[in-house]
Design a protein around this motif. Structure first.
Motif, mmCIF file in Angstrom:
data_model
loop_
_atom_site.group_PDB
_atom_site.id
_atom_site.type_symbol
_atom_site.label_atom_id
_atom_site.label_comp_id
_atom_site.label_asym_id
_atom_site.label_seq_id
_atom_site.Cartn_x
_atom_site.Cartn_y
_atom_site.Cartn_z
ATOM 1 N N ALA A 122 15.345 -6.677 11.855
ATOM 2 C CA ALA A 122 16.491 -7.443 12.371
ATOM 3 C C ALA A 122 16.807 -8.619 11.449
ATOM 4 C CB ALA A 122 16.204 -7.933 13.788
ATOM 5 N N VAL A 123 15.787 -9.314 10.984
ATOM 6 C CA VAL A 123 15.999 -10.452 10.075
ATOM 7 C C VAL A 123 16.573 -9.972 8.750
ATOM 8 C CG1 VAL A 123 14.804 -12.241 8.735
ATOM 9 C CG2 VAL A 123 14.255 -11.926 11.151
ATOM 10 N N ARG A 124 16.052 -8.857 8.260
ATOM 11 C CA ARG A 124 16.558 -8.293 7.002
ATOM 12 C C ARG A 124 18.038 -7.956 7.113
ATOM 13 N NH1 ARG A 124 14.896 -2.533 4.664
ATOM 14 N NH2 ARG A 124 16.297 -2.515 2.891
ATOM 15 N N LYS A 125 18.419 -7.377 8.247
ATOM 16 C CA LYS A 125 19.813 -7.004 8.460
ATOM 17 C C LYS A 125 20.715 -8.251 8.470
ATOM 18 C CE LYS A 125 22.394 -3.846 11.261
ATOM 19 N NZ LYS A 125 22.401 -2.509 11.648
ATOM 20 N N ILE A 126 20.258 -9.306 9.122
ATOM 21 C CA ILE A 126 21.027 -10.560 9.166
ATOM 22 C C ILE A 126 21.175 -11.144 7.765
ATOM 23 C CG2 ILE A 126 20.939 -12.969 9.948
ATOM 24 C CD1 ILE A 126 19.640 -11.865 12.561
ATOM 25 N N GLY A 179 -9.641 -9.203 17.628
ATOM 26 C CA GLY A 179 -9.803 -7.825 17.189
ATOM 27 C C GLY A 179 -8.706 -7.383 16.237
ATOM 28 N N VAL A 180 -8.577 -6.105 16.099
ATOM 29 C CA VAL A 180 -7.586 -5.502 15.211
ATOM 30 C C VAL A 180 -6.214 -5.542 15.889
ATOM 31 C CG1 VAL A 180 -6.990 -3.399 13.960
ATOM 32 C CG2 VAL A 180 -9.376 -4.020 14.269
ATOM 33 N N ALA A 181 -5.188 -5.755 15.101
ATOM 34 C CA ALA A 181 -3.827 -5.800 15.638
ATOM 35 C C ALA A 181 -3.500 -4.505 16.360
ATOM 36 C CB ALA A 181 -2.824 -6.030 14.511
ATOM 37 N N ARG A 182 -2.909 -4.649 17.518
ATOM 38 C CA ARG A 182 -2.517 -3.465 18.285
ATOM 39 C C ARG A 182 -1.270 -2.858 17.673
ATOM 40 N NH1 ARG A 182 -2.105 -6.329 23.946
ATOM 41 N NH2 ARG A 182 -0.603 -7.375 22.647
ATOM 42 N N SER A 183 -1.158 -1.540 17.793
ATOM 43 C CA SER A 183 -0.010 -0.859 17.204
ATOM 44 C C SER A 183 1.290 -1.371 17.803
ATOM 45 C CB SER A 183 -0.131 0.651 17.388
ATOM 46 O OG SER A 183 -0.213 0.989 18.747
ATOM 47 N N GLN A 184 1.270 -1.756 19.064
ATOM 48 C CA GLN A 184 2.467 -2.309 19.703
ATOM 49 C C GLN A 184 2.900 -3.602 19.009
ATOM 50 O OE1 GLN A 184 1.984 -2.975 23.891
ATOM 51 N NE2 GLN A 184 3.975 -3.916 24.120
ATOM 52 N N VAL A 227 4.494 -2.702 15.615
ATOM 53 C CA VAL A 227 5.849 -2.181 15.803
ATOM 54 C C VAL A 227 6.813 -3.321 16.124
ATOM 55 C CG1 VAL A 227 7.306 -0.728 17.272
ATOM 56 C CG2 VAL A 227 5.117 0.137 16.447
ATOM 57 N N CYS A 228 6.372 -4.262 16.946
ATOM 58 C CA CYS A 228 7.206 -5.408 17.298
ATOM 59 C C CYS A 228 7.542 -6.237 16.055
ATOM 60 C CB CYS A 228 6.480 -6.260 18.341
ATOM 61 S SG CYS A 228 7.449 -7.653 18.925
ATOM 62 N N VAL A 229 6.552 -6.480 15.227
ATOM 63 C CA VAL A 229 6.774 -7.250 13.994
ATOM 64 C C VAL A 229 7.721 -6.496 13.067
ATOM 65 C CG1 VAL A 229 5.672 -8.096 11.882
ATOM 66 C CG2 VAL A 229 4.620 -8.538 14.099
ATOM 67 N N MET A 230 7.520 -5.191 12.939
ATOM 68 C CA MET A 230 8.408 -4.394 12.084
ATOM 69 C C MET A 230 9.844 -4.457 12.592
ATOM 70 S SD MET A 230 5.951 -1.096 11.321
ATOM 71 C CE MET A 230 7.306 -0.094 10.784
#
Length: 126
Positions: A106-110, A90-95, A98-101
């Protein structure tokens, strides 16, 4: 409430069983692993595409779907297939979004910290 929970658990088990049937049909060599070639051939069949569509799995981007199921070794095991397909249903859950974002942030900051650490000020170049 318990009946609803039990019903959902039964639906999940039935869905996992259907996914195992799909995996076994795709695993032409019978080695318990699906290669990208096996996967592409299997998904090229219109009947397979229709069936997976009824399971709410998008098969239009075969290589993308394979890479989302694969753990990085170039082959998909039954466990990877079932676990991954259940998450992709189905469609990706909003949770999930948010987890991917959160992970991307975190990766961007590193990366930014590494960049700042590796950059040498112009006056210090020798």
């Amino acid at each position: 409430a318990e009946m609803v929970i039990q019903e959902k658990m039964n639906e999940k088990k039935a869905y996992a069983k259907k996914l195992m049937e799909v995996f076994n049909a795709a695993d032409e060599t019978g080695d318990g692993r699906i290669s990208l070639d096996e996967f592409e051939i299997f998904l090229s069949e219109p009947k397979v595409q229709s069936y997976l569509s009824t399971l709410e799995l998008d098969t239009h981007e075969t290589k993308t779907l394979f890479s989302m199921l694969d753990d990085g070794d170039g082959e998909v095991t039954a466990e990877e297939f079932v676990r991954g397909a259940m998450r992709l249903k189905g469609v990706a859950r909003s949770q999930d979004v948010v987890c991917v974002m959160h992970d991307v942030y975190a990766v961007r900051k590193i990366i930014e910290e590494l960049r700042d650490h590796l950059l040498v000020p112009e006056g210090q170049l020798t």
